[in-house]
Design an enzyme around this catalytic site. Structure first.
Site, short mmCIF file in Angstrom:
data_model
loop_
_atom_site.label_atom_id
_atom_site.label_comp_id
_atom_site.label_asym_id
_atom_site.label_seq_id
_atom_site.Cartn_x
_atom_site.Cartn_y
_atom_site.Cartn_z
N ALA A 132 12.64 86.01 94.15
CA ALA A 132 12.59 85.80 92.71
C ALA A 132 13.85 86.23 91.97
O ALA A 132 13.83 87.17 91.18
CB ALA A 132 11.36 86.51 92.15
N CYS A 133 14.93 85.51 92.19
CA CYS A 133 16.19 85.84 91.52
C CYS A 133 16.10 85.61 90.01
O CYS A 133 16.94 86.12 89.27
CB CYS A 133 17.35 85.08 92.14
SG CYS A 133 17.11 83.31 92.26
N HIS A 134 15.08 84.89 89.55
CA HIS A 134 14.90 84.74 88.09
C HIS A 134 14.55 86.08 87.44
O HIS A 134 14.72 86.25 86.24
CB HIS A 134 13.83 83.69 87.76
CG HIS A 134 12.47 83.98 88.30
ND1 HIS A 134 12.12 83.70 89.62
CD2 HIS A 134 11.37 84.54 87.73
CE1 HIS A 134 10.87 84.06 89.81
NE2 HIS A 134 10.39 84.57 88.67
#
Length: 167
Positions: A132-134
């Site tokens: 989950a780089c967001h």
């Protein structure tokens, strides 16, 4: 190099491309940039389109977008440098509905001065949403780049109940 089996499907307004090898899903991206990303992330790996090869991913992403799933269960395989994989593992550990900063990730991988290196690794994360780089933002609370674009990053964060960030 193994063949990466590639599938495509839509959820809401997003057109996803998924790549997998025998050990698990190694790529999730957006149709508009998938060809370039697959070539960049998996240089020289053979690709083969296999319709329906990612029904498990589609099912779980659909549940995520419908607010019914917070943690993904299908097998993934991280393909990258040792440093990238170390960063991605830390990103993967950021809980649903929370954010952290690039500098905090840099500290966690024992590279406090390597914030740019961490940002570069996050930017090459081949498994958007799942790794989950967001959830990674600037230490000042500002949103930074995202492979799916800032509007998608905002939508994902808001879907997880996060609205405290700056543009």
């Amino acid at each position: 190099m193994e063949t990466i089996f590639v599938d495509r499907f839509s959820i809401d307004s997003y057109q996803f491309v998924v790549g997998r090898i025998a050990s698990g899903v190694c790529y999730i991206g957006i149709e508009d940039v998938a060809a370039a990303e697959l070539a960049k992330f998996f240089k020289g790996w053979p690709l083969q389109a296999v319709k329906g090869s990612s029904e498990d991913v589609k099912r779980e992403l659909t549940a995520y977008f419908n607010g019914k799933l917070e943690k993904f269960n299908f097998p993934i395989t991280l393909i990258g440098t040792d440093f990238q994989k170390k960063v991605w593992q830390k990103v993967k550990e950021v809980p649903y509905g929370t954010t952290t900063s690039y500098s905090q990730i840099a500290q966690q991988v024992d590279n406090e001065k390597g914030v740019r290196a961490v940002a570069n690794a996050v930017g090459r994360n081949p498994l958007m949403i799942v790794v989950a780089c967001h959830r990674i933002i600037g230490k000042n609370g500002r949103l930074t780049g995202y492979r799916g674009g800032i509007p998608m990053k905002v939508a994902l964060l808001e879907k997880e109940g996060i609205s405290e960030f700056a543009y």
